[in-house]
Design an enzyme around this catalytic site. Sequence first.
Site, PDB file in Angstrom:
ATOM      1  N   ASP A 199       0.841  -1.350  -0.076  1.00 11.62           N
ATOM      2  CA  ASP A 199      -0.077  -0.296  -0.002  1.00 11.62           C
ATOM      3  C   ASP A 199       0.743   1.257  -0.032  1.00 11.62           C
ATOM      4  OD1 ASP A 199      -2.585  -1.015  -0.202  1.00 11.62           O
ATOM      5  OD2 ASP A 199      -2.880  -1.127   2.109  1.00 11.62           O
ATOM      6  N   LYS A 221      -1.274   0.455  -8.413  1.00 10.01           N
ATOM      7  CA  LYS A 221      -1.135   0.441  -9.821  1.00 10.01           C
ATOM      8  C   LYS A 221      -1.589  -0.856 -10.346  1.00 10.01           C
ATOM      9  CE  LYS A 221       2.374   3.870  -9.652  1.00 10.01           C
ATOM     10  NZ  LYS A 221       4.089   4.248 -10.143  1.00 10.01           N
TER      11      LYS A 221
END
Length: 409
Positions: A199, A221
């Site tokens: 994260d 992403k």
Amino acid sequence: MPEPAEHPAYPVGLRLSGRRVVVIGGGQVAQRRLPALVAAGADVVLVSPSATPSVEAMAEAGEIRWTRRRYEEGDLAESWYVLVATGDTEANARASAEAERSRIWCVRSDDAEAATAWTPATGRSEGVTVAVLTGRDPRRSAAVRDAIVEGLREGSIAAPHVRARTPSVALVGGGPGDPDLITVRGRRLLAEADVVIADRLGPRDLLDELPPHVEVIDAAKIPYGRFMAQEAINNALVEHAKAGRSVVRLKGGDPYVFGRGMEEAQALAEAGIPCTVVPGISSSISVPSAAGIPVTHRGVAHEFTVVSGHVAPDDPRSLVDWQSLARLRGTLVILMGVDKIGAIAAALVSHGKDPATRVALVQEGTTAAQRRVDATLATVAETVRAEEVRPPAVIVVGDVVGVGVPTLP
């Protein structure tokens, strides 16, 4: 006969399960050595007229057999390993001679040079046994042992599994941001990982320590396509685990404190993937502490409540009872609430909270970029704009904001 001192000892791991081991002497040396022999499954026979209370308790519990007399010739018959640890030098020499004649490996606590075996300084960590020998320097052996075991436990010494492993995932709480605040177990699992899905709020500095072969994936992403963000992350965890990789899901704070860790655990369970959850230090407590704010304090606050501020009080999706929170006398800690703090402060005041109630915002807590901004419920919205406070920040509301450590002269 013992080897000349210039020849090093040959290290070996003895498999003593079910095999007879004789310990002569029931004092402090025996008390230290017996637990490991019992843990190894040895059939331990203690020969001694007396014993320490701890050794006696082991005999009473049936962990060892106790022959309550002094050593006699023949006591070592059929044994595989002998520990001689009495204060009687003559008896120790006779027992050692019997072991030599019978070709039984013998440790002597009083005379290492007369022994045919030495006991290493040992330690264990997650199935790894560390045994260290440094000749006649037991303190150095213990120091080396401790350093290696500590390194294994904290992950600074990597010992990855190389044989086939069962697919598994570890949900690791990385703590509030300072890499030193991750748990020992979390750091060790990171050191063993093949894939780390991280994260943005996880302790980023830890990622720089990973070996080059480790694949680091930024959760923000991951291609989402037709999936929701969390669903895509769940799928990535399952796919990498099923490919036989050791996967760590590195989160900020604790996996189960607004970290959606249970959603990931449930997805893994549905896929039949074993999951380990490693708790982390929650920013709700650690960040205020790092800024000098105790969430509870005698005579000031006997409770603290942690809420998420990512949904505004007037949003129909909100599950927070702001009216009840406004009546509480303790500390209120708000996570993910920087952009909603104006609406939150207004809601608390409208439900009866004093507008002069103190507020502290701690941005980037526990990191080198940490800063603290103070305000009140009446001024906090404007203060956030003026001071350009940005996430991540922990917001503390209550009288504890005014509690500080006295300045030393």
